[in-house]
Design an enzyme around this catalytic site. Structure first.
Site, PDB file in Angstrom:
ATOM      1  N   ASN A  38      11.794   7.170   1.163  1.00  0.00           N
ATOM      2  CA  ASN A  38      12.022   7.317   2.796  1.00  0.00           C
ATOM      3  C   ASN A  38      13.565   7.079   2.997  1.00  0.00           C
ATOM      4  OD1 ASN A  38      11.731   8.058   5.359  1.00  0.00           O
ATOM      5  ND2 ASN A  38      10.444   6.287   5.849  1.00  0.00           N
ATOM      6  N   HIS A 123      -2.977   3.072  12.355  1.00  0.00           N
ATOM      7  CA  HIS A 123      -2.267   2.140  13.058  1.00  0.00           C
ATOM      8  C   HIS A 123      -2.515   2.500  14.481  1.00  0.00           C
ATOM      9  CE1 HIS A 123       0.652   2.764   9.611  1.00  0.00           C
ATOM     10  NE2 HIS A 123      -0.455   2.068   9.209  1.00  0.00           N
ATOM     11  N   ARG A 148      -4.591  -1.654  12.336  1.00  0.00           N
ATOM     12  CA  ARG A 148      -3.134  -2.463  12.417  1.00  0.00           C
ATOM     13  C   ARG A 148      -2.661  -2.519  13.691  1.00  0.00           C
ATOM     14  NH1 ARG A 148       2.332  -1.041   9.747  1.00  0.00           N
ATOM     15  NH2 ARG A 148       2.546   0.137  11.836  1.00  0.00           N
ATOM     16  N   TYR A 162       9.168  -3.186  15.347  1.00  0.00           N
ATOM     17  CA  TYR A 162       8.625  -2.169  14.214  1.00  0.00           C
ATOM     18  C   TYR A 162       7.342  -1.794  14.535  1.00  0.00           C
ATOM     19  CZ  TYR A 162       6.200  -0.744  10.238  1.00  0.00           C
ATOM     20  OH  TYR A 162       5.419   0.083   9.426  1.00  0.00           O
ATOM     21  N   ASP A 212       1.536  -6.097  11.077  1.00  0.00           N
ATOM     22  CA  ASP A 212       2.644  -6.126   9.962  1.00  0.00           C
ATOM     23  C   ASP A 212       3.757  -6.574  10.689  1.00  0.00           C
ATOM     24  OD1 ASP A 212       4.092  -5.409   8.334  1.00  0.00           O
ATOM     25  OD2 ASP A 212       4.095  -3.128   8.550  1.00  0.00           O
ATOM     26  N   HIS A 214       6.472  -6.949   8.836  1.00  0.00           N
ATOM     27  CA  HIS A 214       7.502  -6.140   8.304  1.00  0.00           C
ATOM     28  C   HIS A 214       8.786  -6.961   7.730  1.00  0.00           C
ATOM     29  CE1 HIS A 214       9.680  -1.931   8.329  1.00  0.00           C
ATOM     30  NE2 HIS A 214       8.190  -2.005   7.411  1.00  0.00           N
ATOM     31  N   GLU A 238       0.382  -9.111   7.506  1.00  0.00           N
ATOM     32  CA  GLU A 238       1.163  -8.081   6.434  1.00  0.00           C
ATOM     33  C   GLU A 238       2.473  -8.691   6.573  1.00  0.00           C
ATOM     34  OE1 GLU A 238       0.429  -4.138   6.836  1.00  0.00           O
ATOM     35  OE2 GLU A 238       2.472  -3.687   5.925  1.00  0.00           O
ATOM     36  N   GLU A 264       4.670  -4.309  -0.114  1.00  0.00           N
ATOM     37  CA  GLU A 264       5.466  -2.928  -0.280  1.00  0.00           C
ATOM     38  C   GLU A 264       6.913  -2.782  -0.430  1.00  0.00           C
ATOM     39  OE1 GLU A 264       4.395  -2.240   4.019  1.00  0.00           O
ATOM     40  OE2 GLU A 264       6.454  -1.689   4.161  1.00  0.00           O
ATOM     41  N   ARG A 285      -0.041  -5.524  -1.725  1.00  0.00           N
ATOM     42  CA  ARG A 285       0.010  -4.080  -1.293  1.00  0.00           C
ATOM     43  C   ARG A 285       1.268  -3.249  -1.892  1.00  0.00           C
ATOM     44  NH1 ARG A 285      -0.869  -2.611   3.262  1.00  0.00           N
ATOM     45  NH2 ARG A 285       1.475  -1.918   3.923  1.00  0.00           N
ATOM     46  N   HIS A 314      -0.127   0.284  -0.292  1.00  0.00           N
ATOM     47  CA  HIS A 314       0.792   0.902   0.834  1.00  0.00           C
ATOM     48  C   HIS A 314       0.369   2.424   1.094  1.00  0.00           C
ATOM     49  CE1 HIS A 314       5.098   1.550   2.506  1.00  0.00           C
ATOM     50  NE2 HIS A 314       4.282   1.003   3.367  1.00  0.00           N
ATOM     51  N   ASP A 318       5.611   8.387   4.914  1.00  0.00           N
ATOM     52  CA  ASP A 318       6.735   8.607   4.187  1.00  0.00           C
ATOM     53  C   ASP A 318       6.380   8.865   2.762  1.00  0.00           C
ATOM     54  OD1 ASP A 318       7.425   5.406   5.226  1.00  0.00           O
ATOM     55  OD2 ASP A 318       7.332   5.698   3.161  1.00  0.00           O
ATOM     56  N   GLU A 341      -4.547   1.739   3.335  1.00  0.00           N
ATOM     57  CA  GLU A 341      -3.842   2.291   4.363  1.00  0.00           C
ATOM     58  C   GLU A 341      -3.734   3.591   4.672  1.00  0.00           C
ATOM     59  OE1 GLU A 341       0.416   1.207   4.553  1.00  0.00           O
ATOM     60  OE2 GLU A 341       0.669   1.666   6.700  1.00  0.00           O
ATOM     61  N   TRP A 404      14.932  -5.004   8.973  1.00  0.00           N
ATOM     62  CA  TRP A 404      14.160  -3.786   9.699  1.00  0.00           C
ATOM     63  C   TRP A 404      12.680  -3.987   8.876  1.00  0.00           C
ATOM     64  CZ3 TRP A 404      11.433   0.659   8.027  1.00  0.00           C
ATOM     65  CH2 TRP A 404      10.800   1.460   9.327  1.00  0.00           C
TER      66      TRP A 404
HETATM   67  O1  KDG Z   1       9.722   3.636   4.527  1.00  0.00           O
HETATM   68  C1  KDG Z   1       9.298   2.447   5.072  1.00  0.00           C
HETATM   69  C2  KDG Z   1       7.764   2.412   5.714  1.00  0.00           C
HETATM   70  O2  KDG Z   1       7.104   2.989   4.409  1.00  0.00           O
HETATM   71  C3  KDG Z   1       7.203   1.032   6.255  1.00  0.00           C
HETATM   72  O3  KDG Z   1       7.876   0.764   7.259  1.00  0.00           O
HETATM   73  C4  KDG Z   1       5.760   1.516   6.440  1.00  0.00           C
HETATM   74  O4  KDG Z   1       5.519  -0.967   6.661  1.00  0.00           O
HETATM   75  C5  KDG Z   1       5.183   0.080   6.518  1.00  0.00           C
HETATM   76  C6  KDG Z   1       3.552   0.357   6.337  1.00  0.00           C
HETATM   77  O5  KDG Z   1       2.877  -0.996   6.293  1.00  0.00           O
HETATM   78  O6  KDG Z   1       3.043   1.261   6.484  1.00  0.00           O
HETATM   79 MG    MG Z   2       4.090  -2.756   6.327  1.00  0.00          MG
END
Ligand code: KDG
Ligand code: MG
Length: 404
Positions: A38, A123, A148, A162, A212, A214, A238, A264, A285, A314, A318, A341, A404
Protein backbone atom coordinates in the site's frame (compact mmCIF):
# COMPACT_ATOMS: atom_id res chain seq x y z
CA UNK A 1 8.89 -30.79 -13.59
CA UNK A 2 6.86 -27.78 -14.70
CA UNK A 3 9.19 -25.16 -16.12
CA UNK A 4 8.35 -21.51 -15.50
CA UNK A 5 7.98 -19.86 -18.91
CA UNK A 6 6.77 -16.38 -17.99
CA UNK A 7 6.40 -14.06 -15.00
CA UNK A 8 4.13 -11.09 -15.57
CA UNK A 9 3.12 -8.21 -13.28
CA UNK A 10 -0.24 -6.46 -13.65
CA UNK A 11 -0.77 -3.22 -11.69
CA UNK A 12 -4.41 -2.20 -11.60
CA UNK A 13 -6.57 0.26 -9.66
CA UNK A 14 -10.21 -0.92 -9.47
CA UNK A 15 -10.83 1.55 -6.62
CA UNK A 16 -7.39 1.04 -5.08
CA UNK A 17 -4.08 -0.23 -6.39
CA UNK A 18 -3.24 -3.92 -6.58
CA UNK A 19 -0.04 -5.54 -7.86
CA UNK A 20 -0.86 -8.96 -9.33
CA UNK A 21 1.73 -11.56 -10.32
CA UNK A 22 1.06 -14.18 -12.98
CA UNK A 23 3.39 -17.16 -13.36
CA UNK A 24 2.98 -19.49 -16.34
CA UNK A 25 4.47 -22.97 -16.84
CA UNK A 26 5.31 -25.09 -19.87
CA UNK A 27 2.51 -27.56 -19.08
CA UNK A 28 -0.04 -24.83 -19.86
CA UNK A 29 -0.90 -23.86 -16.26
CA UNK A 30 -0.76 -20.47 -14.62
CA UNK A 31 -1.06 -19.15 -11.09
CA UNK A 32 -1.80 -15.69 -9.64
CA UNK A 33 -0.29 -14.06 -6.58
CA UNK A 34 -0.63 -10.60 -5.00
CA UNK A 35 2.40 -8.38 -4.30
CA UNK A 36 0.60 -5.18 -3.27
CA UNK A 37 2.36 -2.84 -0.85
CA UNK A 38 0.00 0.00 0.00
CA UNK A 39 1.36 3.41 -1.05
CA UNK A 40 4.58 1.87 -2.44
CA UNK A 41 3.05 -0.40 -5.10
CA UNK A 42 5.59 0.17 -7.87
CA UNK A 43 8.52 -0.92 -5.68
CA UNK A 44 7.66 -4.67 -5.47
CA UNK A 45 6.26 -4.51 -9.03
CA UNK A 46 9.62 -3.24 -10.34
CA UNK A 47 11.60 -5.68 -8.18
CA UNK A 48 9.68 -8.61 -9.68
CA UNK A 49 9.80 -7.37 -13.26
CA UNK A 50 13.39 -6.20 -13.33
CA UNK A 51 15.22 -8.51 -10.92
CA UNK A 52 13.22 -11.62 -10.00
CA UNK A 53 11.39 -12.62 -13.18
CA UNK A 54 14.65 -13.27 -15.11
CA UNK A 55 15.79 -15.59 -12.31
CA UNK A 56 12.50 -17.51 -12.24
CA UNK A 57 12.12 -18.31 -15.93
CA UNK A 58 13.36 -21.88 -16.46
CA UNK A 59 12.99 -22.89 -12.80
CA UNK A 60 10.79 -25.81 -11.73
CA UNK A 61 7.50 -24.30 -10.43
CA UNK A 62 6.95 -27.38 -8.28
CA UNK A 63 9.98 -26.57 -6.07
CA UNK A 64 8.31 -23.78 -4.11
CA UNK A 65 10.45 -24.03 -0.97
CA UNK A 66 13.68 -24.05 -2.95
CA UNK A 67 12.57 -20.99 -4.95
CA UNK A 68 11.53 -19.32 -1.69
CA UNK A 69 14.94 -19.95 -0.10
CA UNK A 70 16.73 -18.87 -3.27
CA UNK A 71 14.92 -15.53 -3.41
CA UNK A 72 14.85 -14.89 0.38
CA UNK A 73 18.40 -15.95 1.28
CA UNK A 74 20.26 -16.49 -1.96
CA UNK A 75 20.15 -12.85 -3.00
CA UNK A 76 22.20 -11.61 0.01
CA UNK A 77 19.85 -8.60 0.46
CA UNK A 78 17.18 -10.07 2.65
CA UNK A 79 13.92 -9.24 4.39
CA UNK A 80 11.99 -5.97 4.59
CA UNK A 81 8.55 -5.08 3.25
CA UNK A 82 9.44 -4.62 -0.42
CA UNK A 83 11.37 -7.86 -0.92
CA UNK A 84 9.05 -9.97 1.22
CA UNK A 85 5.97 -8.56 -0.56
CA UNK A 86 7.49 -9.39 -3.95
CA UNK A 87 8.37 -12.87 -2.69
CA UNK A 88 4.85 -13.32 -1.30
CA UNK A 89 3.33 -12.57 -4.70
CA UNK A 90 5.57 -15.16 -6.35
CA UNK A 91 5.01 -17.72 -3.58
CA UNK A 92 1.21 -17.47 -3.83
CA UNK A 93 1.28 -17.86 -7.60
CA UNK A 94 3.43 -21.00 -7.23
CA UNK A 95 1.05 -22.54 -4.64
CA UNK A 96 -1.84 -21.72 -7.00
CA UNK A 97 -0.08 -23.63 -9.78
CA UNK A 98 0.74 -26.56 -7.48
CA UNK A 99 -2.93 -26.81 -6.48
CA UNK A 100 -4.03 -26.74 -10.11
CA UNK A 101 -1.55 -29.47 -11.04
CA UNK A 102 -2.75 -31.64 -8.17
CA UNK A 103 -6.43 -30.77 -8.75
CA UNK A 104 -6.68 -29.85 -5.03
CA UNK A 105 -7.53 -26.69 -3.10
CA UNK A 106 -4.62 -25.14 -1.20
CA UNK A 107 -6.01 -26.10 2.23
CA UNK A 108 -5.91 -29.74 1.15
CA UNK A 109 -2.25 -29.49 0.08
CA UNK A 110 -1.42 -27.96 3.47
CA UNK A 111 -2.89 -30.92 5.37
CA UNK A 112 -6.65 -30.61 5.01
CA UNK A 113 -9.42 -28.85 6.91
CA UNK A 114 -9.25 -28.50 10.69
CA UNK A 115 -12.54 -26.54 10.74
CA UNK A 116 -15.58 -25.76 8.60
CA UNK A 117 -15.09 -21.99 8.39
CA UNK A 118 -12.80 -19.17 9.58
CA UNK A 119 -14.21 -16.94 12.36
CA UNK A 120 -14.02 -13.44 10.86
CA UNK A 121 -13.95 -9.87 12.12
CA UNK A 122 -14.67 -6.51 10.57
CA UNK A 123 -14.23 -2.88 11.66
CA UNK A 124 -16.63 -0.39 13.24
CA UNK A 125 -15.58 3.19 13.84
CA UNK A 126 -17.22 6.53 14.48
CA UNK A 127 -16.87 10.16 15.52
CA UNK A 128 -18.43 9.42 18.91
CA UNK A 129 -19.60 6.49 21.04
CA UNK A 130 -23.10 6.43 19.56
CA UNK A 131 -21.83 6.31 15.99
CA UNK A 132 -19.46 3.45 16.84
CA UNK A 133 -22.35 1.59 18.51
CA UNK A 134 -24.59 2.05 15.44
CA UNK A 135 -21.85 0.72 13.17
CA UNK A 136 -21.24 -2.26 15.51
CA UNK A 137 -24.97 -3.07 15.42
CA UNK A 138 -24.93 -2.98 11.60
CA UNK A 139 -22.12 -5.56 11.60
CA UNK A 140 -23.94 -7.70 14.20
CA UNK A 141 -26.99 -7.76 11.92
CA UNK A 142 -24.74 -9.13 9.17
CA UNK A 143 -23.62 -11.96 11.48
CA UNK A 144 -20.27 -10.73 12.86
CA UNK A 145 -19.33 -12.17 16.26
CA UNK A 146 -16.00 -10.33 16.58
CA UNK A 147 -15.68 -6.60 15.83
CA UNK A 148 -12.77 -4.11 15.97
CA UNK A 149 -13.76 -0.68 17.31
CA UNK A 150 -12.04 2.71 16.85
CA UNK A 151 -13.28 6.16 17.85
CA UNK A 152 -12.26 9.73 17.00
CA UNK A 153 -11.29 12.09 19.83
CA UNK A 154 -14.45 14.15 19.61
CA UNK A 155 -14.21 17.59 21.20
CA UNK A 156 -10.40 17.71 21.40
CA UNK A 157 -9.83 19.60 18.16
CA UNK A 158 -7.31 16.93 17.06
CA UNK A 159 -7.67 15.82 13.46
CA UNK A 160 -8.05 12.15 12.58
CA UNK A 161 -6.98 9.03 14.39
CA UNK A 162 -6.17 5.59 13.09
CA UNK A 163 -9.21 3.71 11.78
CA UNK A 164 -11.55 6.72 11.56
CA UNK A 165 -11.66 8.21 8.07
CA UNK A 166 -11.08 11.81 7.02
CA UNK A 167 -13.83 14.00 5.57
CA UNK A 168 -14.03 14.48 1.80
CA UNK A 169 -13.17 18.16 2.29
CA UNK A 170 -10.00 17.26 4.20
CA UNK A 171 -9.03 14.73 1.52
CA UNK A 172 -9.61 17.26 -1.29
CA UNK A 173 -7.40 19.78 0.54
CA UNK A 174 -4.43 17.40 0.39
CA UNK A 175 -4.58 17.14 -3.45
CA UNK A 176 -3.28 13.58 -3.63
CA UNK A 177 -0.59 14.00 -0.94
CA UNK A 178 -0.67 11.95 2.29
CA UNK A 179 -3.43 12.89 4.74
CA UNK A 180 -1.99 14.11 8.05
CA UNK A 181 -3.47 13.15 11.39
CA UNK A 182 -2.72 15.23 14.47
CA UNK A 183 -2.48 12.83 17.36
CA UNK A 184 -1.60 13.00 21.04
CA UNK A 185 -1.22 10.08 23.45
CA UNK A 186 -3.03 11.69 26.42
CA UNK A 187 -6.49 12.15 24.84
CA UNK A 188 -6.07 8.83 23.04
CA UNK A 189 -5.34 6.98 26.29
CA UNK A 190 -8.42 8.57 27.89
CA UNK A 191 -10.71 7.90 24.94
CA UNK A 192 -10.24 4.16 24.39
CA UNK A 193 -11.26 2.90 27.87
CA UNK A 194 -14.26 5.29 27.77
CA UNK A 195 -15.34 3.79 24.44
CA UNK A 196 -15.21 0.25 25.84
CA UNK A 197 -17.01 1.27 29.03
CA UNK A 198 -19.82 2.69 26.90
CA UNK A 199 -19.99 -0.24 24.46
CA UNK A 200 -19.93 -2.88 27.20
CA UNK A 201 -22.91 -1.13 28.79
CA UNK A 202 -25.08 -1.31 25.67
CA UNK A 203 -23.95 -4.39 23.70
CA UNK A 204 -24.49 -8.11 24.41
CA UNK A 205 -21.83 -9.82 26.57
CA UNK A 206 -21.12 -12.55 24.03
CA UNK A 207 -20.09 -10.06 21.32
CA UNK A 208 -16.28 -10.02 21.09
CA UNK A 209 -14.75 -6.54 20.79
CA UNK A 210 -11.21 -5.30 20.40
CA UNK A 211 -9.07 -2.33 19.38
CA UNK A 212 -6.09 -1.59 17.07
CA UNK A 213 -3.46 0.75 18.58
CA UNK A 214 -1.51 0.71 15.29
CA UNK A 215 1.94 0.73 16.95
CA UNK A 216 1.55 4.24 18.41
CA UNK A 217 2.29 3.83 22.11
CA UNK A 218 5.41 3.66 24.23
CA UNK A 219 5.77 0.50 26.35
CA UNK A 220 4.56 2.14 29.55
CA UNK A 221 1.61 3.82 27.79
CA UNK A 222 0.67 0.49 26.23
CA UNK A 223 0.85 -1.22 29.63
CA UNK A 224 -1.45 1.44 31.09
CA UNK A 225 -3.97 1.08 28.26
CA UNK A 226 -4.00 -2.72 28.37
CA UNK A 227 -4.44 -2.63 32.16
CA UNK A 228 -7.29 -0.10 32.03
CA UNK A 229 -9.02 -2.17 29.33
CA UNK A 230 -8.80 -5.39 31.36
CA UNK A 231 -12.35 -5.13 32.86
CA UNK A 232 -13.83 -5.04 29.32
CA UNK A 233 -12.34 -8.42 28.30
CA UNK A 234 -11.07 -7.54 24.85
CA UNK A 235 -10.64 -10.33 22.32
CA UNK A 236 -7.19 -8.81 21.97
CA UNK A 237 -5.37 -5.48 21.93
CA UNK A 238 -3.79 -5.15 18.49
CA UNK A 239 -0.30 -3.85 17.66
CA UNK A 240 0.25 -1.86 20.85
CA UNK A 241 3.98 -1.29 20.18
CA UNK A 242 6.29 -0.56 17.32
CA UNK A 243 7.83 -3.68 15.73
CA UNK A 244 11.30 -2.54 16.84
CA UNK A 245 10.39 -3.27 20.48
CA UNK A 246 9.52 -6.97 20.78
CA UNK A 247 10.97 -7.28 24.30
CA UNK A 248 8.77 -4.43 25.55
CA UNK A 249 5.70 -6.65 25.29
CA UNK A 250 7.03 -8.18 28.52
CA UNK A 251 6.24 -4.93 30.33
CA UNK A 252 2.62 -5.03 29.15
CA UNK A 253 2.34 -8.70 30.15
CA UNK A 254 3.62 -7.92 33.68
CA UNK A 255 0.69 -5.58 34.23
CA UNK A 256 -2.34 -7.17 32.60
CA UNK A 257 -4.16 -10.25 31.33
CA UNK A 258 -5.55 -8.38 28.30
CA UNK A 259 -4.67 -10.66 25.34
CA UNK A 260 -2.16 -9.15 22.92
CA UNK A 261 -1.86 -9.41 19.14
CA UNK A 262 1.04 -8.23 16.97
CA UNK A 263 2.53 -8.76 13.58
CA UNK A 264 1.37 -6.81 10.52
CA UNK A 265 4.79 -5.07 10.46
CA UNK A 266 6.76 -8.32 10.81
CA UNK A 267 8.17 -9.43 7.48
CA UNK A 268 9.45 -12.96 8.10
CA UNK A 269 9.48 -15.67 10.73
CA UNK A 270 12.63 -14.32 12.39
CA UNK A 271 10.80 -11.04 13.14
CA UNK A 272 8.09 -13.09 14.90
CA UNK A 273 10.36 -15.33 16.97
CA UNK A 274 10.96 -13.22 20.12
CA UNK A 275 7.29 -12.50 20.79
CA UNK A 276 6.24 -16.09 20.05
CA UNK A 277 8.92 -18.02 21.90
CA UNK A 278 8.76 -15.58 24.84
CA UNK A 279 4.95 -16.08 24.96
CA UNK A 280 4.72 -12.28 24.93
CA UNK A 281 1.65 -12.23 22.67
CA UNK A 282 -1.47 -14.36 22.18
CA UNK A 283 -2.12 -13.81 18.46
CA UNK A 284 0.39 -13.51 15.64
CA UNK A 285 -1.05 -11.44 12.84
CA UNK A 286 1.44 -11.26 9.99
CA UNK A 287 0.33 -10.24 6.55
CA UNK A 288 0.64 -13.18 4.14
CA UNK A 289 1.11 -10.66 1.36
CA UNK A 290 4.06 -8.98 3.10
CA UNK A 291 5.83 -11.77 4.98
CA UNK A 292 6.91 -13.95 2.06
CA UNK A 293 3.57 -15.67 1.46
CA UNK A 294 2.08 -19.04 2.29
CA UNK A 295 5.45 -20.81 2.68
CA UNK A 296 6.64 -18.40 5.39
CA UNK A 297 3.25 -18.08 7.11
CA UNK A 298 2.73 -21.82 7.53
CA UNK A 299 6.10 -22.01 9.32
CA UNK A 300 5.15 -19.05 11.53
CA UNK A 301 1.89 -20.81 12.45
CA UNK A 302 3.72 -24.08 13.18
CA UNK A 303 6.27 -22.32 15.42
CA UNK A 304 3.46 -20.50 17.24
CA UNK A 305 1.44 -23.64 17.96
CA UNK A 306 3.48 -25.10 20.87
CA UNK A 307 3.77 -21.63 22.45
CA UNK A 308 -0.05 -21.29 22.61
CA UNK A 309 -0.03 -18.39 20.16
CA UNK A 310 -2.92 -18.35 17.67
CA UNK A 311 -3.03 -16.89 14.16
CA UNK A 312 -4.96 -13.76 13.17
CA UNK A 313 -3.60 -12.97 9.69
CA UNK A 314 -3.83 -9.37 8.58
CA UNK A 315 -6.73 -8.87 6.14
CA UNK A 316 -7.34 -5.20 5.22
CA UNK A 317 -8.60 -3.85 1.88
CA UNK A 318 -5.15 -2.83 0.71
CA UNK A 319 -4.27 -6.45 -0.02
CA UNK A 320 -6.50 -8.03 -2.63
CA UNK A 321 -8.79 -11.08 -2.75
CA UNK A 322 -5.87 -13.40 -3.63
CA UNK A 323 -4.18 -12.78 -0.25
CA UNK A 324 -7.55 -13.01 1.50
CA UNK A 325 -8.10 -16.41 -0.16
CA UNK A 326 -4.62 -17.56 0.93
CA UNK A 327 -5.48 -16.41 4.48
CA UNK A 328 -8.63 -18.50 4.62
CA UNK A 329 -6.97 -21.61 3.12
CA UNK A 330 -4.40 -21.41 5.93
CA UNK A 331 -7.15 -20.69 8.48
CA UNK A 332 -8.97 -23.87 7.41
CA UNK A 333 -5.83 -25.93 8.04
CA UNK A 334 -3.93 -24.29 10.91
CA UNK A 335 -4.75 -26.04 14.22
CA UNK A 336 -3.90 -22.90 16.21
CA UNK A 337 -6.13 -20.58 14.17
CA UNK A 338 -7.65 -17.67 16.13
CA UNK A 339 -9.55 -15.21 13.96
CA UNK A 340 -9.45 -13.69 10.47
CA UNK A 341 -9.68 -9.99 9.57
CA UNK A 342 -11.82 -9.36 6.48
CA UNK A 343 -13.27 -6.66 4.25
CA UNK A 344 -16.03 -6.66 1.66
CA UNK A 345 -14.39 -5.74 -1.63
CA UNK A 346 -15.77 -3.15 -4.02
CA UNK A 347 -17.67 -4.74 -6.94
CA UNK A 348 -14.96 -3.56 -9.34
CA UNK A 349 -12.33 -5.45 -7.34
CA UNK A 350 -14.47 -8.59 -7.37
CA UNK A 351 -14.87 -8.31 -11.16
CA UNK A 352 -11.12 -7.91 -11.75
CA UNK A 353 -10.10 -10.54 -9.17
CA UNK A 354 -12.94 -13.08 -8.88
CA UNK A 355 -13.05 -16.11 -6.58
CA UNK A 356 -12.15 -14.53 -3.21
CA UNK A 357 -13.53 -15.83 0.10
CA UNK A 358 -17.24 -15.59 0.89
CA UNK A 359 -18.76 -14.57 4.25
CA UNK A 360 -21.78 -16.15 5.95
CA UNK A 361 -22.99 -15.91 9.56
CA UNK A 362 -19.69 -14.79 11.06
CA UNK A 363 -17.41 -17.15 9.11
CA UNK A 364 -15.32 -16.97 5.95
CA UNK A 365 -15.18 -19.73 3.36
CA UNK A 366 -13.12 -20.63 0.31
CA UNK A 367 -14.23 -22.89 -2.51
CA UNK A 368 -12.87 -26.36 -3.32
CA UNK A 369 -11.50 -25.10 -6.64
CA UNK A 370 -7.89 -26.22 -7.26
CA UNK A 371 -5.19 -23.87 -5.98
CA UNK A 372 -6.31 -20.64 -4.31
CA UNK A 373 -9.60 -20.52 -6.24
CA UNK A 374 -8.96 -16.92 -7.36
CA UNK A 375 -8.31 -15.58 -10.86
CA UNK A 376 -7.64 -12.27 -12.61
CA UNK A 377 -9.55 -10.83 -15.57
CA UNK A 378 -6.67 -9.14 -17.36
CA UNK A 379 -8.91 -7.27 -19.81
CA UNK A 380 -10.92 -5.77 -16.95
CA UNK A 381 -7.74 -4.99 -14.98
CA UNK A 382 -6.51 -2.97 -17.98
CA UNK A 383 -9.54 -0.65 -17.62
CA UNK A 384 -8.22 0.57 -14.26
CA UNK A 385 -4.69 2.00 -14.61
CA UNK A 386 -2.45 2.60 -11.58
CA UNK A 387 -3.06 5.81 -9.63
CA UNK A 388 -0.44 7.09 -7.19
CA UNK A 389 -1.76 7.22 -3.62
CA UNK A 390 -0.16 7.44 -0.18
CA UNK A 391 -0.90 6.16 3.28
CA UNK A 392 -1.76 8.87 5.82
CA UNK A 393 0.93 10.13 8.19
CA UNK A 394 0.77 11.42 11.77
CA UNK A 395 2.25 14.43 13.57
CA UNK A 396 2.07 15.52 17.20
CA UNK A 397 0.63 18.92 18.19
CA UNK A 398 4.15 20.38 18.21
CA UNK A 399 4.58 19.35 14.57
CA UNK A 400 6.94 16.40 15.13
CA UNK A 401 6.46 13.12 13.25
CA UNK A 402 4.76 10.24 15.06
CA UNK A 403 4.22 6.62 13.95
CA UNK A 404 1.11 6.18 11.83
O1 KDG B 1 -1.57 -0.35 4.65
C1 KDG B 1 -1.74 -0.25 6.03
C2 KDG B 1 -2.95 -1.07 6.45
O2 KDG B 1 -2.83 -2.36 5.98
C3 KDG B 1 -3.13 -1.11 7.96
O3 KDG B 1 -3.25 0.19 8.43
C4 KDG B 1 -4.39 -1.90 8.30
O4 KDG B 1 -3.77 -1.95 10.62
C5 KDG B 1 -4.44 -2.37 9.72
C6 KDG B 1 -5.37 -3.46 10.03
O5 KDG B 1 -5.31 -3.96 11.13
O6 KDG B 1 -6.16 -3.82 9.15
MG1 MG C 1 -3.80 -3.29 12.38
Amino acid sequence: MAKITQVKVVVTCPGRNYVLVKIETDDGLYGWGDATLNGRELAPATLIEQHLAPLLVGMDADRIEDIHQYLARGSYWRGGPIQMTALAGIDMALWDIKGKRAGLPLYSLLGGKSREGALAYSHASGRDHKEVEENVRRLMERGFKVIRVQVAFSGTGLRGTYGVGFSEREEAERKGLPMEEVWEPAPYLRSVPRLFEYLRGVLPDDLELFHDVHERLTPIEAARLAKELEPYHLFFLEDALRPEHPESFRLIRQHTTTPLAMGELYFNLYDCLPVITGQLIDYIRCDLGHCGGISEARKIAAIAEPFAVKTAWHGPGDIGPIVHAANVHLDYFVPNFGVQEMVVFDERVQEVIPGGPTFADGYLHVSDAPGLGTDVDEAKAAHYPYQRTFLPTTRRLDGSVHDW
